[in-house]
Design an enzyme around this catalytic site. Structure first.
Site, short mmCIF file in Angstrom:
data_model
loop_
_atom_site.label_atom_id
_atom_site.label_comp_id
_atom_site.label_asym_id
_atom_site.label_seq_id
_atom_site.Cartn_x
_atom_site.Cartn_y
_atom_site.Cartn_z
CG ASP A 95 -1.92 1.05 1.29
OD1 ASP A 95 -1.83 1.99 0.48
OD2 ASP A 95 -2.81 0.98 2.15
CG ASP A 274 -6.08 -5.01 1.91
OD1 ASP A 274 -5.70 -4.45 2.95
OD2 ASP A 274 -6.65 -4.40 0.97
#
Length: 379
Positions: A95, A274
């Site tokens: 990320d 996720d």
């Protein structure tokens, strides 16, 4: 060394659910897939060996913001990247850190150039730009690199959401240019996924999908959902995004969610998920099982010597009893956190594997509709 590729293998006849395979230089990932979150280079309370052997994970996440602050890019580069640093030899997605930076609120300043923020560790000031975030992710060594974006809060008014989306798009162009100017590190391919934004406004979401699709990336992500909006709104916006993103590229819905959220979004055409929920909730005595949600702290489990979950093909969840796990939780024994976390992650991976098998058979929608009420049951 080759760029990430995606092969769409099966489409459910009664929904948008699909099964495919993502190929990376660190291995292949069967979709739909759930990716355990390893924020600082580890999934909390779970070793890499347990992730591989018990959870059966094929890809995990790292976070740019946290890894940049600690251990830092100098250490990661000296180690040869995160794979070598933490011993995980399968794919990694990072990320960009955008969500973490923007969640700092009063401790950051947003400009056209990037985001100035204060470290949550020591208060030191740092600047993230699209260029620096690409450089940091190069050094971390992820197989999949996320674009630097702004995640607007919920609710946002239309004008703020539009300006935020436009800024995300301008930053995306800079991310693309930076990656084109810099080489892959460590001898394997590093691949960019742009992120759709636009808050809860359908026209902005559609425009964002069109813009990021024009970049021709190997995969695309849907961001800014599961941030407080009602579930039905999340499903509506996800469906809209899936309809407007390329069919031949994997679609990643960021930060989602509960087991039923995952099944509903698979039915809309999402391939990758996720969420910190399985480990965070596990550490707080909440277990997700094939029969519903269990609070293992409750006295009703004190003398229940049956396995944690006999309904899933996970040796780990069949080895320990509910009574034993409750005892560990009540005693605040660290092993309890590990068992609960591994079970929940193993359950999530089992669930998406089941989804994939039903997509291939062709009865996913029927199975999903039967499964969701069970998953929501409070045991």
């Amino acid at each position: 060394m080759s760029a990430l590729s995606f092969c769409l293998q099966h489409q459910d006849p009664s929904s948008k659910a699909r099964a495919g395979i993502i190929n990376t230089d660190h291995g292949s990932i069967q979709t739909p897939i759930f990716m355990p979150v390893g924020t600082v280079g580890s999934v909390k309370a779970v070793s890499q060996q347990q992730l591989q052997d018990e959870v059966k994970a094929t890809i995990i996440l790292g976070n740019t913001y946290h890894l940049y602050l600690r251990p830092g890019t100098e250490v990661l580069q000296a180690a040869g990247g995160l794979h070598r640093f933490n011993g995980w030899n399968h794919p990694i997605l990072t990320d960009s850190g955008g969500y973490q930076v923007f969640s700092l609120a009063g401790n950051r300043k947003l400009t056209e150039d990037g985001a100035l923020f204060q470290s949550h560790i020591d208060g030191s000031k740092h600047m993230f730009t699209p260029e620096s975030v690409m450089d940091i992710q190069r050094v971390i060594g992820a197989d999949i690199i996320m674009a630097f974006d702004e995640c607007p809060p919920y609710p946002s008014n239309y004008e703020y959401a539009r300006k935020s989306m436009d800024l995300t798009h301008r930053w995306l162009s800079r991310c693309v240019n930076r990656l084109a100017e810099t080489p892959d590190l460590y001898g394997y391919s590093q691949n960019l996924f742009p992120i759709v934004q636009g808050s809860t406004f359908a026209d902005l979401r559609k425009a964002s999908c069109e813009y990021i699709s024009s970049k021709g990336a190997v995969g695309n992500a849907i961001g800014g959902l599961s941030v407080g909006e009602p579930e039905e709104m999340m499903y509506e916006l996800t469906a809209l995004c899936c309809e407007n993103l390329p069919e031949d590229k994997p679609r990643y819905l960021m930060g989602v969610g509960t087991p039923w959220n995952i099944l509903e979004n698979i039915s809309l055409g999402v391939d990758m998920f996720d969420c910190v929920m399985p480990t965070r909730n596990g550490r707080n005595a909440m277990l997700f099982t094939s029969k519903g949600v269990i609070n293992i702290d409750n006295k009703k489990w004190e003398k229940d010597f049956s396995p944690i979950d006999e309904g899933i093909d996970c040796n780990f969840s069949n080895y320990y009893s509910k009574a034993y796990l409750r005892h560990l939780v009540k005693a605040k024994e660290i092993l309890g956190l590990t068992i609960a976390s591994i079970h929940n992650l193993g359950f999530y991976l089992w669930l998406v594997k089941q989804a994939r098998e039903h997509i291939i058979v062709g009865d996913f929608q029927r199975w999903k509709n039967e499964m969701i009420p069970v998953l929501k049951t409070r045991c």
